[in-house]
Design a protein around this motif. Structure first.
Motif, PDB file in Angstrom:
ATOM      1  N   ALA A  38       0.835  -1.210   0.000  1.00 12.37           N
ATOM      2  CA  ALA A  38       0.000   0.000   0.000  1.00 12.37           C
ATOM      3  C   ALA A  38       0.865   1.255   0.000  1.00 12.37           C
ATOM      4  O   ALA A  38       1.834   1.358   0.767  1.00 12.37           O
ATOM      5  CB  ALA A  38      -0.927  -0.012   1.204  1.00 12.37           C
ATOM      6  N   LYS A  41      -2.133   3.656   3.116  1.00  9.52           N
ATOM      7  CA  LYS A  41      -2.399   2.421   3.869  1.00  9.52           C
ATOM      8  C   LYS A  41      -3.852   2.236   4.298  1.00  9.52           C
ATOM      9  O   LYS A  41      -4.571   3.205   4.563  1.00  9.52           O
ATOM     10  CB  LYS A  41      -1.545   2.394   5.147  1.00  9.52           C
ATOM     11  CG  LYS A  41      -0.063   2.606   4.946  1.00  9.52           C
ATOM     12  CD  LYS A  41       0.604   1.460   4.259  1.00  9.52           C
ATOM     13  CE  LYS A  41       2.119   1.653   4.183  1.00  9.52           C
ATOM     14  NZ  LYS A  41       2.731   0.709   3.253  1.00  9.52           N
ATOM     15  N   TYR A  42      -4.193   0.959   4.431  1.00 12.86           N
ATOM     16  CA  TYR A  42      -5.429   0.536   5.112  1.00 12.86           C
ATOM     17  C   TYR A  42      -5.039   0.348   6.562  1.00 12.86           C
ATOM     18  O   TYR A  42      -4.240  -0.517   6.882  1.00 12.86           O
ATOM     19  CB  TYR A  42      -5.887  -0.761   4.444  1.00 12.86           C
ATOM     20  CG  TYR A  42      -6.625  -1.774   5.290  1.00 12.86           C
ATOM     21  CD1 TYR A  42      -7.758  -1.421   6.038  1.00 12.86           C
ATOM     22  CD2 TYR A  42      -6.213  -3.117   5.303  1.00 12.86           C
ATOM     23  CE1 TYR A  42      -8.435  -2.391   6.778  1.00 12.86           C
ATOM     24  CE2 TYR A  42      -6.894  -4.079   6.030  1.00 12.86           C
ATOM     25  CZ  TYR A  42      -7.993  -3.718   6.773  1.00 12.86           C
ATOM     26  OH  TYR A  42      -8.671  -4.668   7.496  1.00 12.86           O
ATOM     27  N   TRP A  43      -5.548   1.192   7.428  1.00 10.66           N
ATOM     28  CA  TRP A  43      -5.193   1.052   8.843  1.00 10.66           C
ATOM     29  C   TRP A  43      -6.407   1.396   9.691  1.00 10.66           C
ATOM     30  O   TRP A  43      -6.755   2.567   9.829  1.00 10.66           O
ATOM     31  CB  TRP A  43      -3.979   1.933   9.197  1.00 10.66           C
ATOM     32  CG  TRP A  43      -3.346   1.517  10.489  1.00 10.66           C
ATOM     33  CD1 TRP A  43      -3.284   2.241  11.648  1.00 10.66           C
ATOM     34  CD2 TRP A  43      -2.712   0.253  10.767  1.00 10.66           C
ATOM     35  NE1 TRP A  43      -2.663   1.510  12.628  1.00 10.66           N
ATOM     36  CE2 TRP A  43      -2.298   0.281  12.105  1.00 10.66           C
ATOM     37  CE3 TRP A  43      -2.475  -0.896  10.023  1.00 10.66           C
ATOM     38  CZ2 TRP A  43      -1.650  -0.783  12.719  1.00 10.66           C
ATOM     39  CZ3 TRP A  43      -1.826  -1.969  10.633  1.00 10.66           C
ATOM     40  CH2 TRP A  43      -1.422  -1.904  11.951  1.00 10.66           C
ATOM     41  N   SER A 129      -0.543 -12.370   3.641  1.00 10.06           N
ATOM     42  CA  SER A 129      -1.950 -12.733   3.823  1.00 10.06           C
ATOM     43  C   SER A 129      -2.779 -12.142   2.684  1.00 10.06           C
ATOM     44  O   SER A 129      -3.782 -12.727   2.279  1.00 10.06           O
ATOM     45  CB  SER A 129      -2.485 -12.293   5.191  1.00 10.06           C
ATOM     46  OG  SER A 129      -2.651 -10.911   5.260  1.00 10.06           O
ATOM     47  N   SER A 161      -8.856 -11.400   4.360  1.00 14.71           N
ATOM     48  CA  SER A 161      -7.904 -10.411   4.872  1.00 14.71           C
ATOM     49  C   SER A 161      -8.154  -9.110   4.113  1.00 14.71           C
ATOM     50  O   SER A 161      -8.276  -9.139   2.876  1.00 14.71           O
ATOM     51  CB  SER A 161      -6.478 -10.912   4.616  1.00 14.71           C
ATOM     52  OG  SER A 161      -5.542  -9.932   4.970  1.00 14.71           O
ATOM     53  N   GLY A 162      -8.245  -8.007   4.836  1.00 18.63           N
ATOM     54  CA  GLY A 162      -8.620  -6.738   4.191  1.00 18.63           C
ATOM     55  C   GLY A 162      -7.794  -6.427   2.951  1.00 18.63           C
ATOM     56  O   GLY A 162      -8.326  -6.215   1.856  1.00 18.63           O
ATOM     57  N   SER A 163      -6.464  -6.454   3.119  1.00 19.95           N
ATOM     58  CA  SER A 163      -5.598  -6.053   2.018  1.00 19.95           C
ATOM     59  C   SER A 163      -5.647  -7.028   0.839  1.00 19.95           C
ATOM     60  O   SER A 163      -5.195  -6.703  -0.252  1.00 19.95           O
ATOM     61  CB  SER A 163      -4.166  -5.883   2.513  1.00 19.95           C
ATOM     62  OG  SER A 163      -3.755  -7.061   3.169  1.00 19.95           O
ATOM     63  N   ARG A 166      -7.167  -6.090  -2.574  1.00 18.86           N
ATOM     64  CA  ARG A 166      -6.400  -5.356  -3.596  1.00 18.86           C
ATOM     65  C   ARG A 166      -5.464  -6.257  -4.393  1.00 18.86           C
ATOM     66  O   ARG A 166      -4.786  -5.769  -5.301  1.00 18.86           O
ATOM     67  CB  ARG A 166      -5.545  -4.261  -2.923  1.00 18.86           C
ATOM     68  CG  ARG A 166      -6.325  -3.184  -2.174  1.00 18.86           C
ATOM     69  CD  ARG A 166      -5.351  -2.118  -1.651  1.00 18.86           C
ATOM     70  NE  ARG A 166      -4.248  -2.735  -0.936  1.00 18.86           N
ATOM     71  CZ  ARG A 166      -3.899  -2.487   0.328  1.00 18.86           C
ATOM     72  NH1 ARG A 166      -4.551  -1.581   1.027  1.00 18.86           N
ATOM     73  NH2 ARG A 166      -2.875  -3.101   0.883  1.00 18.86           N
ATOM     74  N   SER A 214      -0.926  -7.874  12.304  1.00 21.00           N
ATOM     75  CA  SER A 214      -1.409  -6.560  11.868  1.00 21.00           C
ATOM     76  C   SER A 214      -2.855  -6.371  12.322  1.00 21.00           C
ATOM     77  O   SER A 214      -3.275  -5.264  12.670  1.00 21.00           O
ATOM     78  CB  SER A 214      -1.293  -6.405  10.354  1.00 21.00           C
ATOM     79  OG  SER A 214      -1.958  -7.441   9.696  1.00 21.00           O
ATOM     80  N   MET A 218      -3.753  -3.182  14.517  1.00 20.27           N
ATOM     81  CA  MET A 218      -4.726  -2.247  13.953  1.00 20.27           C
ATOM     82  C   MET A 218      -5.820  -1.940  14.967  1.00 20.27           C
ATOM     83  O   MET A 218      -6.187  -0.791  15.204  1.00 20.27           O
ATOM     84  CB  MET A 218      -5.334  -2.934  12.730  1.00 20.27           C
ATOM     85  CG  MET A 218      -5.873  -2.029  11.696  1.00 20.27           C
ATOM     86  SD  MET A 218      -6.616  -2.966  10.347  1.00 20.27           S
ATOM     87  CE  MET A 218      -5.265  -3.363   9.304  1.00 20.27           C
ATOM     88  N   MET A 265       1.197   6.122   9.964  1.00 20.29           N
ATOM     89  CA  MET A 265       0.616   4.852  10.424  1.00 20.29           C
ATOM     90  C   MET A 265       1.446   4.277  11.581  1.00 20.29           C
ATOM     91  O   MET A 265       0.900   3.866  12.610  1.00 20.29           O
ATOM     92  CB  MET A 265       0.550   3.852   9.267  1.00 20.29           C
ATOM     93  CG  MET A 265       0.020   2.502   9.689  1.00 20.29           C
ATOM     94  SD  MET A 265      -0.062   1.306   8.334  1.00 20.29           S
ATOM     95  CE  MET A 265       1.640   0.783   8.213  1.00 20.29           C
ATOM     96  N   ASP A 305       5.316  -1.647   6.185  1.00 22.49           N
ATOM     97  CA  ASP A 305       4.042  -2.196   6.641  1.00 22.49           C
ATOM     98  C   ASP A 305       4.172  -2.781   8.043  1.00 22.49           C
ATOM     99  O   ASP A 305       5.028  -2.337   8.779  1.00 22.49           O
ATOM    100  CB  ASP A 305       3.515  -3.183   5.593  1.00 22.49           C
ATOM    101  CG  ASP A 305       3.101  -2.413   4.341  1.00 22.49           C
ATOM    102  OD1 ASP A 305       2.089  -1.709   4.416  1.00 22.49           O
ATOM    103  OD2 ASP A 305       3.821  -2.467   3.333  1.00 22.49           O
TER     104      ASP A 305
HETATM  105  O1  PMV Z   1      -4.996  -7.064   5.512  1.00 19.65           O
HETATM  106  P1  PMV Z   1      -4.234  -7.058   6.801  1.00 19.65           P
HETATM  107  O2  PMV Z   1      -5.119  -7.379   7.972  1.00 19.65           O
HETATM  108  O3  PMV Z   1      -3.021  -7.949   6.727  1.00 19.65           O
HETATM  109  O4  PMV Z   1      -3.690  -5.572   7.074  1.00 19.65           O
HETATM  110  C1  PMV Z   1      -2.694  -4.975   6.284  1.00 19.65           C
HETATM  111  C2  PMV Z   1      -2.280  -3.677   6.821  1.00 19.65           C
HETATM  112  C3  PMV Z   1      -1.055  -3.029   6.195  1.00 19.65           C
HETATM  113  O5  PMV Z   1      -0.323  -3.961   5.431  1.00 19.65           O
HETATM  114  C4  PMV Z   1      -0.153  -2.521   7.301  1.00 19.65           C
HETATM  115  C5  PMV Z   1      -1.458  -1.840   5.317  1.00 19.65           C
HETATM  116  C6  PMV Z   1      -2.035  -2.151   3.965  1.00 19.65           C
HETATM  117  O6  PMV Z   1      -2.804  -1.335   3.479  1.00 19.65           O
HETATM  118  O7  PMV Z   1      -1.690  -3.177   3.364  1.00 19.65           O
END
Ligand code: PMV
Length: 339
Positions: A38, A41-43, A129, A161-163, A166, A214, A218, A265, A305
């Motif tokens: 990112a 970032k997604y945070w 992830s 997983s959120g990211s 993308r 993460s 978060m 972040m 990250d």
């Molecule tokens: O998708 P997760 O829960 O692994 O969170 C990823 C968070 C960061 O990698 C730190 C930021 C991002 O946007 O990828």
């Protein structure tokens, strides 16, 4: 008033409907998903269950660096082979994966054998992830022959997983936070712009699994950091600047904004209680070196990250000087030779 709580199973129903009960179309489902980094970032989550973010985010994919998943059905319990090794059933990784598969399990004897191969370190802040869950969501789509569109696949990946939402495309990808309670408007889409000169330098300082996930970091940040209150507003400004920088190919603006976004972040994490600090002393020395190089006129920036590793941003014309400065760098050119 009773609040209606949307569960992941409700989202699966909305997306798959009758297809959830369809027999597999193939004996094996296969897919590759690139890792993504990112730049904005997604945070922080507005809904923890559904991995719905507080803010939109924007990433760049790492071409052929990522995860290959191969899924078949099996009779006994779920089994996962990660980079040639069987994942222990009791491990948090297998449990997380089995909980994800529960969403698609229409009977208790429907179990999943998953073979995942990655060419990036797992759990070291290199978005394993993200590419892992994206490749698994796409491999399930292939196995069952659901023929889902990219929007729905992005949502399925997000539930893992959120990211991961993308990690379905190469190049720049924007994940719109969305506003609805069911998150059907929270999915990613690729940007049409490419930027062949753009280079990402991976500096792996430590490839061990991180001590705080993460996910946990978060949540702790959202709940305890005072600085986090400034995040949504600043993140919106950063996203606008990064989008502009990409459309105008303004590298300085891109690099400065991505670096500031990552640093904010990490400041929110260090401000949380108890604080989360992913940086090693080496991480900090490399940041100092980068700031020094910038003072000397080199356009080089970093992002970081949930781990100690750094990802450097620079342009192809500066490759030689960058490789002289950082001997162990691995360079990815996201818009060149990516598959
Ligand atoms: O998708 P997760 O829960 O692994 O969170 C990823 C968070 C960061 O990698 C730190 C930021 C991002 O946007 O990828």
């Amino acid at each position: 008033m009773v609040e209606f709580v949307v569960e992941k199973t409700d989202v699966i129903q909305l997306i798959l409907q009758d297809r959830l009960h369809a027999a597999p179309a193939n004996t094996t489902g296969r897919a590759f998903a690139p890792s993504n980094i990112a730049l904005c970032k997604y945070w922080g989550k507005r809904n923890q269950k559904l991995n719905l973010p507080v803010t939109s985010s924007l990433s760049i994919s790492l071409g052929d660096k990522g995860a290959d998943a191969e899924i078949t059905l099996c009779d006994d319990a779920d089994i996962t082979i990660l980079n040639g090794e069987t994942v222990p059933t009791s491990s948090s990784f297998q449990q997380r994966l089995s909980t994800y598969f529960d969403l698609f399990r229409t009977s208790s004897n429907l179990n999943f054998k998953t073979i995942v191969k990655t060419n990036i370190p797992i759990g070291a802040g290199l978005a394993s992830s993200a590419c892992g869950f994206a490749s698994i969501a796409m491999a399930l789509n292939d196995l069952f022959g659901w023929n889902l569109n990219q929007k729905n696949l992005s949502i399925l990946a997000r539930l893992g997983s959120g990211s991961a939402s993308r990690s379905l495309w190469n190049g720049f990808v924007l994940w719109n936070a969305g506003i609805t309670a069911d998150g059907m408007d929270s999915f990613a889409e690729p940007l049409a712009t490419d930027w062949p000169e753009l280079c990402i330098g991976l500096l792996i300082l430590d490839n061990k699994e991180k001590p705080v996930s993460s996910r946990e970091a978060m949540q702790r940040t959202v709940e305890t950091s005072a600085i986090y209150k400034t995040w949504p507003q600043q993140s919106a400004i950063d996203l606008e600047k990064i989008t502009l920088a990409i459309s105008e190919k303004n590298f300085k603006l891109l690099g400065e904004t991505a670096e500031a976004n990552a640093e904010l972040m990490h400041a929110t994490m260090r401000d949380s209680n108890p604080p989360v600090n992913y940086s090693l002393s080496e991480t900090n020395s490399i940041k100092q070196a980068i700031w020094q190089l910038r003072k000397q006129g080199l356009e080089i920036f970093f992002t970081q990250d949930a781990g100690p590793n750094l990802k450097l941003l620079f342009l192809n014309k500066d490759t030689e000087i960058v490789t002289q400065q950082f001997r162990n760098i691995e360079i990815v050119r996201p818009f060149i030779n990516n598959q």
